[in-house]
Structures are given as structure tokens and as C-alpha cells.
Motif scaffolding. Structure first.
Motif, mmCIF file in Angstrom:
data_model
loop_
_atom_site.group_PDB
_atom_site.id
_atom_site.type_symbol
_atom_site.label_atom_id
_atom_site.label_comp_id
_atom_site.label_asym_id
_atom_site.label_seq_id
_atom_site.Cartn_x
_atom_site.Cartn_y
_atom_site.Cartn_z
ATOM 1 N N GLU A 1 -1.425 7.257 -3.875
ATOM 2 C CA GLU A 1 -1.212 6.969 -2.456
ATOM 3 C C GLU A 1 -2.452 6.310 -1.867
ATOM 4 O O GLU A 1 -3.585 6.571 -2.279
ATOM 5 C CB GLU A 1 -0.890 8.245 -1.687
ATOM 6 C CG GLU A 1 -2.025 9.268 -1.659
ATOM 7 C CD GLU A 1 -1.680 10.472 -0.809
ATOM 8 O OE1 GLU A 1 -1.941 10.411 0.417
ATOM 9 O OE2 GLU A 1 -1.167 11.458 -1.365
ATOM 10 N N GLY A 2 -2.218 5.398 -0.935
ATOM 11 C CA GLY A 2 -3.313 4.690 -0.288
ATOM 12 C C GLY A 2 -3.819 3.489 -1.058
ATOM 13 O O GLY A 2 -4.603 2.703 -0.526
ATOM 14 N N HIS A 3 -3.370 3.310 -2.299
ATOM 15 C CA HIS A 3 -3.781 2.156 -3.099
ATOM 16 C C HIS A 3 -2.808 1.003 -2.878
ATOM 17 O O HIS A 3 -1.611 1.201 -2.647
ATOM 18 C CB HIS A 3 -3.821 2.509 -4.588
ATOM 19 C CG HIS A 3 -5.015 3.329 -4.967
ATOM 20 N ND1 HIS A 3 -5.823 3.038 -6.048
ATOM 21 C CD2 HIS A 3 -5.558 4.424 -4.387
ATOM 22 C CE1 HIS A 3 -6.790 3.926 -6.138
ATOM 23 N NE2 HIS A 3 -6.647 4.788 -5.142
ATOM 24 N N SER A 4 -3.350 -0.208 -2.996
ATOM 25 C CA SER A 4 -2.529 -1.413 -2.853
ATOM 26 C C SER A 4 -2.203 -1.957 -4.243
ATOM 27 O O SER A 4 -3.095 -2.101 -5.089
ATOM 28 C CB SER A 4 -3.297 -2.463 -2.047
ATOM 29 O OG SER A 4 -2.555 -3.664 -1.970
ATOM 30 N N ASP B 1 2.450 4.787 0.393
ATOM 31 C CA ASP B 1 2.445 5.904 1.328
ATOM 32 C C ASP B 1 2.754 7.192 0.556
ATOM 33 O O ASP B 1 3.546 7.173 -0.396
ATOM 34 C CB ASP B 1 3.497 5.663 2.409
ATOM 35 C CG ASP B 1 3.443 6.698 3.520
ATOM 36 O OD1 ASP B 1 4.020 7.792 3.326
ATOM 37 O OD2 ASP B 1 2.841 6.414 4.569
ATOM 38 N N TYR B 2 2.145 8.287 0.966
ATOM 39 C CA TYR B 2 2.329 9.542 0.234
ATOM 40 C C TYR B 2 3.794 9.960 0.184
ATOM 41 O O TYR B 2 4.245 10.607 -0.780
ATOM 42 C CB TYR B 2 1.482 10.651 0.872
ATOM 43 C CG TYR B 2 2.042 11.213 2.163
ATOM 44 C CD1 TYR B 2 2.857 12.350 2.153
ATOM 45 C CD2 TYR B 2 1.769 10.610 3.384
ATOM 46 C CE1 TYR B 2 3.377 12.861 3.335
ATOM 47 C CE2 TYR B 2 2.284 11.114 4.560
ATOM 48 C CZ TYR B 2 3.086 12.243 4.536
ATOM 49 O OH TYR B 2 3.614 12.740 5.710
ATOM 50 N N THR C 1 0.845 -1.180 0.000
ATOM 51 C CA THR C 1 0.000 0.000 0.000
ATOM 52 C C THR C 1 0.884 1.234 0.000
ATOM 53 O O THR C 1 1.743 1.401 0.863
ATOM 54 C CB THR C 1 -0.932 0.015 1.223
ATOM 55 O OG1 THR C 1 -1.760 -1.158 1.187
ATOM 56 C CG2 THR C 1 -1.817 1.249 1.208
#
Length: 335
Positions: A142-145, A124-125, A122
Motif C-alpha cells: 500500500e502507498g506504492h506506485s 490504497d490499503y 498508487t
């Protein structure tokens, strides 16, 4: 231009007869040796000709009847046999130039073995910070897996610097990855390369050469994952809701922008920055032979010239099989 014609040794009927006599008379030869005569000389070893790759200008050793090397405008180029590592011809092979995204070949060589393709991550920004302005992107959010394999497709097809930044984070961080890449280059005998930005983005002091990029491309083809990614023309990349199509930016592979696809092309990697111009390391297979070519910064013909010059060099390399002697080796500088 430095050229030369190889010499062939003719085997005569008399020499064959002499060889037959020696084969049929071991006892006589042994007796002569026991009598104190000097032992017959051993077989001669073939000494490879000296490398011409440090010389300026176009280097080729044609035999009689060899096709003429095509005229290309690139500042530096090289054609080599990917299996043997023999360099068939080159121009300014060790000239240090900005590599653009062809540096991603070394990036992949360095990190691919340690990152399982099926591993999920996942984003991270912080992993997407400090991406160079104007960079090519595949669309990592960001935040996507993502699976690691998704990110590698983003690197090879879309030349995505966002995917490079995430993979570098998984590989230990940006600076640590640069150091690992530098060590990997040295281990392969690529002494012209200086790694500053792992994604190939223009940076002070970042250079490579036609020779080094051919070394990286050849080594990559020996890794099944590398070879599969670099030869993929089109794929899907995970999006917000549904996957979307991505296409390889190597026009010799896809035929985009009016470039005719090259028969037997395996792929590898192209690049462009304002400092580097257009760069390409490519490989193709024909009649059981695989060639690797590097073309760096053509000076004529516009943005697609890098593909047409690579095409001409590949055509020449296949036509010159058996008609030229090597001017060097991609293994020559390996420790």
C-alpha cells in the motif's frame, strides 16, 4: 473409450476421365439441361462429425497408424490445435472442477484491454483487504506506485492475488469484475465456468472445465500483451528500494524444481489450491503448429505430475498431427 477410423475416398482414373469429359463438353451438358433433364448435382459439402466432448471417458478419433493417447491420471484434460480450434483428444472435457489460478486467464482476458500497460496507480490499503488466507502474493505494498504492466507481471509470473485485487479495483471492483468475467466467458462459449472469486481462490460454486480453460488460453494467445506476459519466465518487480526478481511458477517454462523445460513452450497459467489440486493450461509451438492443453487435478505422481502429464499430452498432440480426426471444436459453443 470411443474411437473410430476415418474413411478415405479413392479417386480412380475413370472418375478423372469422367471429370475431364464434363469439363470438355459444356455445350452438351447445357443442351441436356435445356432439354428438360435435371441439372447436375452441385458439389458436396463436408459435414463435420458430431462432437464427442459431452461423452464420458477418453475421446479420440484415430486413423490407422495414429500414436496411442498417453495414460494420464488427471480428472479432466484436453488437447487442441490453437489455430483451428479443433480438439484432438479429451477426457471429461466438460467436467466442472475448481480451476485454482488458471481462472486468472479469464481475469486477464476480461480486464487487459481496458487498462493501459503504462498507466500508474498508487495502491490504497482497501485494495489489499479480503485477500484469501494462504494466497500466493507478489508483494504489492500500500502507498506504492506501480505501472499496470508491473501488476500484470505479478499476476502471470507470481500468481499474485494481491496484484489481482488491485487490478480488479481499477476494473470497477471485485464483484463487478466477477460479473464481467462471467459475461466474457459466455461470449467465448465457455458455459461450464462460474466465477465467484476472480483470482481463482477456492470459493463455493467456483468451477470451470478443461474445455473452458482451453478456450481462455487460446483466446489469450491472440492478445499480444497476454501472450507476452504468460510466456515471461523471469522479470523484476518494484520493491521498497530496488526491484527484486520474480519467476514464473510454471515449471514447464522455467525448469524449476527439476522439471525439464518443454521445447517451444509459450506458457499460459498454472494453479493450485487444496480443493482444485494442481491445474495447468499451457501452449507450445512446433513446426508451425501451436497446441493448447489443459490438465486438471492429476490423481497420481505428486505436485509436479501436472507438468509431466501436460508434457506427454503435448508430445502426443504433435506426433498425432494428421493422424486423428477432431472430436470437437473450441468454437462450437460460441454464440
Amino acid at each position: 473409450m470411443i474411437t473410430g477410423f476415418s474413411r478415405r475416398v479413392a479417386v480412380t482414373a475413370c472418375s478423372l476421365c469422367a471429370a475431364g469429359v464434363l469439363a470438355l463438353a459444356p455445350a452438351a451438358a447445357s443442351a441436356a439441361h435445356r432439354a428438360g433433364d435435371p441439372a447436375p448435382p452441385g458439389p458436396r459439402t463436408t459435414v463435420p462429425p458430431p462432437s464427442l466432448l459431452n461423452h464420458s471417458g477418453t475421446q479420440v478419433r484415430p486413423q490407422r497408424g495414429a500414436p496411442e493417447v498417453p495414460a494420464v491420471s488427471a480428472l479432466s484434460w484436453l488437447v487442441a490445435d490453437a489455430d483451428s480450434g479443433k480438439v484432438l483428444a479429451a477426457n471429461e472435457a466438460h467436467r466442472r472442477l475448481p480451476p485454482a489460478s488458471t481462472m486468472k486467464t479469464l481475469f486477464a482476458l476480461t480486464l487487459l484491454p481496458g487498462l493501459p500497460a503504462g498507466m500508474r496507480h498508487t495502491v490504497d490499503y482497501r485494495e489489499l483487504q479480503d485477500i484469501g488466507e494462504g494466497s500466493s502474493l507478489v508483494g504489492v505494498e500500500e502507498g506504492h506506485s506501480y505501472q499496470v504492466a508491473d501488476l500484470w507481471r505479478g499476476v502471470f509470473l507470481s500468481s499474485g492475488n494481491d496484484a489481482v485485487h488491485v487490478l480488479a479495483s481499477l476494473g470497477g471492483g471485485w464483484q463487478a469484475t466477477a460479473r464481467k468475467m462471467q459475461a466474457k466467458a459466455r461470449s467465448l462459449g465457455a458455459l461450464d465456468t462460474n466465477v465467484v472469486s476472480p483470482d481463482g481462490y477456492d470459493a463455493d460454486g467456483q468451477v470451470s472445465s478443461a474445455y473452458d480453460l482451453a478456450v481462455f488460453g487460446r483466446a489469450g494467445l491472440r492478445n499480444p500483451d497476454f501472450a507476452r506476459y504468460c510466456s515471461t519466465a523471469r522479470s523484476e518487480f518494484p520493491g521498497d528500494a530496488d526491484p527484486y526478481q520474480i519467476e514464473n511458477t510454471n515449471r514447464l517454462l522455467t525448469g524449476a524444481d527439476g522439471v525439464t523445460p518443454y521445447p517451444g513452450l509459450i506458457g499460459i497459467k498454472n494453479g493450485y489450491t487444496s480443493n482444485a489440486g494442481n491445474t495447468l493450461v499451457a501452449a507450445a509451438r512446433r513446426d508451425g503448429r501451436t497446441l493448447v492443453v489443459t490438465v486438471m487435478n492429476p490423481q497420481e505422481g505428486g505436485g509436479l505430475a501436472v507438468y509431466e502429464e501436460a508434457r506427454r499430452l503435448l508430445d502426443w498432440g504433435f506426433a498425432a498431427a494428421g493422424w486423428v480426426d477432431p472430436v470437437g471444436s473450441l468454437d462450437a459453443l460460441r454464440p
